[in-house]
Write a protein that holds these residues in place. Structure first.
Motif, PDB file in Angstrom:
ATOM      1  N   LYS A  58       0.838  -1.201   0.000  1.00 34.29           N
ATOM      2  CA  LYS A  58       0.000   0.000   0.000  1.00 34.29           C
ATOM      3  C   LYS A  58       0.872   1.250   0.000  1.00 34.29           C
ATOM      4  O   LYS A  58       1.981   1.265   0.529  1.00 34.29           O
ATOM      5  N   ILE A  59       0.345   2.287  -0.605  1.00 34.11           N
ATOM      6  CA  ILE A  59       1.022   3.575  -0.674  1.00 34.11           C
ATOM      7  C   ILE A  59       0.517   4.407   0.495  1.00 34.11           C
ATOM      8  O   ILE A  59      -0.683   4.612   0.645  1.00 34.11           O
ATOM      9  N   GLY A  60       1.411   4.886   1.322  1.00 31.05           N
ATOM     10  CA  GLY A  60       1.004   5.628   2.504  1.00 31.05           C
ATOM     11  C   GLY A  60       0.559   4.689   3.605  1.00 31.05           C
ATOM     12  O   GLY A  60       0.764   3.480   3.553  1.00 31.05           O
ATOM     13  N   GLY A  61      -0.073   5.228   4.590  1.00 34.71           N
ATOM     14  CA  GLY A  61      -0.428   4.428   5.753  1.00 34.71           C
ATOM     15  C   GLY A  61      -1.857   3.966   5.805  1.00 34.71           C
ATOM     16  O   GLY A  61      -2.263   3.312   6.745  1.00 34.71           O
ATOM     17  N   GLY A  62      -2.655   4.267   4.785  1.00 37.09           N
ATOM     18  CA  GLY A  62      -4.072   3.945   4.875  1.00 37.09           C
ATOM     19  C   GLY A  62      -4.554   3.022   3.784  1.00 37.09           C
ATOM     20  O   GLY A  62      -3.853   2.130   3.324  1.00 37.09           O
ATOM     21  N   TRP A  63      -5.781   3.269   3.346  1.00 36.60           N
ATOM     22  CA  TRP A  63      -6.441   2.454   2.346  1.00 36.60           C
ATOM     23  C   TRP A  63      -5.871   2.723   0.963  1.00 36.60           C
ATOM     24  O   TRP A  63      -5.513   3.847   0.645  1.00 36.60           O
ATOM     25  N   GLY A  90      -3.533   9.680   1.073  1.00 36.03           N
ATOM     26  CA  GLY A  90      -4.886  10.020   1.504  1.00 36.03           C
ATOM     27  C   GLY A  90      -5.978   9.279   0.749  1.00 36.03           C
ATOM     28  O   GLY A  90      -7.072   9.793   0.596  1.00 36.03           O
ATOM     29  N   SER A  91      -5.693   8.082   0.255  1.00 32.17           N
ATOM     30  CA  SER A  91      -6.734   7.317  -0.446  1.00 32.17           C
ATOM     31  C   SER A  91      -7.873   7.015   0.507  1.00 32.17           C
ATOM     32  O   SER A  91      -7.699   6.985   1.714  1.00 32.17           O
ATOM     33  N   PHE A 106     -13.423   7.657  -7.865  1.00 27.43           N
ATOM     34  CA  PHE A 106     -12.952   7.260  -6.548  1.00 27.43           C
ATOM     35  C   PHE A 106     -12.855   8.468  -5.628  1.00 27.43           C
ATOM     36  O   PHE A 106     -12.740   9.603  -6.076  1.00 27.43           O
ATOM     37  N   ARG A 107     -12.906   8.187  -4.349  1.00 27.67           N
ATOM     38  CA  ARG A 107     -12.785   9.227  -3.329  1.00 27.67           C
ATOM     39  C   ARG A 107     -11.372   9.223  -2.792  1.00 27.67           C
ATOM     40  O   ARG A 107     -10.785   8.164  -2.554  1.00 27.67           O
ATOM     41  N   HIS A 138     -15.405  16.200   4.915  1.00 26.83           N
ATOM     42  CA  HIS A 138     -14.114  16.505   5.542  1.00 26.83           C
ATOM     43  C   HIS A 138     -13.188  17.083   4.474  1.00 26.83           C
ATOM     44  O   HIS A 138     -13.486  18.117   3.940  1.00 26.83           O
ATOM     45  N   SER A 139     -12.103  16.418   4.122  1.00 23.00           N
ATOM     46  CA  SER A 139     -11.245  16.960   3.073  1.00 23.00           C
ATOM     47  C   SER A 139     -11.123  15.976   1.913  1.00 23.00           C
ATOM     48  O   SER A 139     -10.140  15.948   1.210  1.00 23.00           O
ATOM     49  N   ASP A 140     -12.142  15.141   1.722  1.00 23.62           N
ATOM     50  CA  ASP A 140     -12.158  14.215   0.606  1.00 23.62           C
ATOM     51  C   ASP A 140     -12.818  14.857  -0.600  1.00 23.62           C
ATOM     52  O   ASP A 140     -13.666  15.723  -0.478  1.00 23.62           O
ATOM     53  N   GLY A 141     -12.432  14.382  -1.777  1.00 21.93           N
ATOM     54  CA  GLY A 141     -13.054  14.804  -3.020  1.00 21.93           C
ATOM     55  C   GLY A 141     -13.258  13.589  -3.911  1.00 21.93           C
ATOM     56  O   GLY A 141     -12.713  12.518  -3.658  1.00 21.93           O
TER      57      GLY A 141
END
Length: 159
Positions: A58-63, A90-91, A106-107, A138-141
């Motif tokens: 995974k890229i980064g620490g999340g989903w 920030g996926s 996708f968000r 929040h800060s999703d698009g």
């Protein structure tokens, strides 16, 4: 679907002769870990996309969004990270594909800098209006790419 042990599995039910069949759990190479949800199947049912944080690439620490391809013998490929064209630190966890199969929506986090302290007192209506001007929850698009980026990831054995 959530099962008695608390795990969530991606399942399907085939539509045959006007009826839905028994619930089928997709294989373990698709259902990894305990949390599997928000899967989206392509209109032609040749692949599915879903978010997970259970794989080491995974890229980064999340989903991250992953794809699994289905072959003519109804076998599903191992999950493939869609890559930086979609995944960032920030996926997020929601996606869909246009009905014509050409676009993947996708968000993701837009990395908007949030204000920690307001410069003055605001009325509730002003704060709500301020929040609605942001690009999403929040800060999703919501973003999109052509599905050709995804289709290029199809392993040779699944063509």
């Amino acid at each position: 679907k959530t099962f008695a042990d608390g795990s969530e599995k991606i399942c399907r039910s085939r539509y045959v002769n006007g009826n839905y069949g028994e619930l089928e759990i997709l294989p373990e190479n698709v259902n990894i870990g305990k949390v599997n949800y928000h899967a989206y199947i392509a209109p032609d049912e040749s692949y599915l996309i879903f978010p997970t944080d259970a794989l080491p690439d995974k890229i980064g620490g999340g989903w991250n969004y992953y794809v699994s391809f289905r072959d003519k013998d109804d076998q599903w490929s191992d999950l493939i990270n869609i890559g930086r064209s979609v995944n960032t630190e920030g996926s997020s966890d929601s996606s869909s594909i246009s009905t014509d199969g050409k676009y993947f929506f996708f968000r993701a986090n837009t990395n908007i800098k949030r204000v920690k302290h307001l410069d003055r007192k605001y009325q509730l209506t002003e704060l709500l209006a301020r929040e609605y001007r942001m690009p999403g929850r929040h800060s999703d698009g919501i973003y999109w790419i052509e599905t050709s980026v995804i289709k290029q990831l199809r392993p040779a054995a699944f063509k």
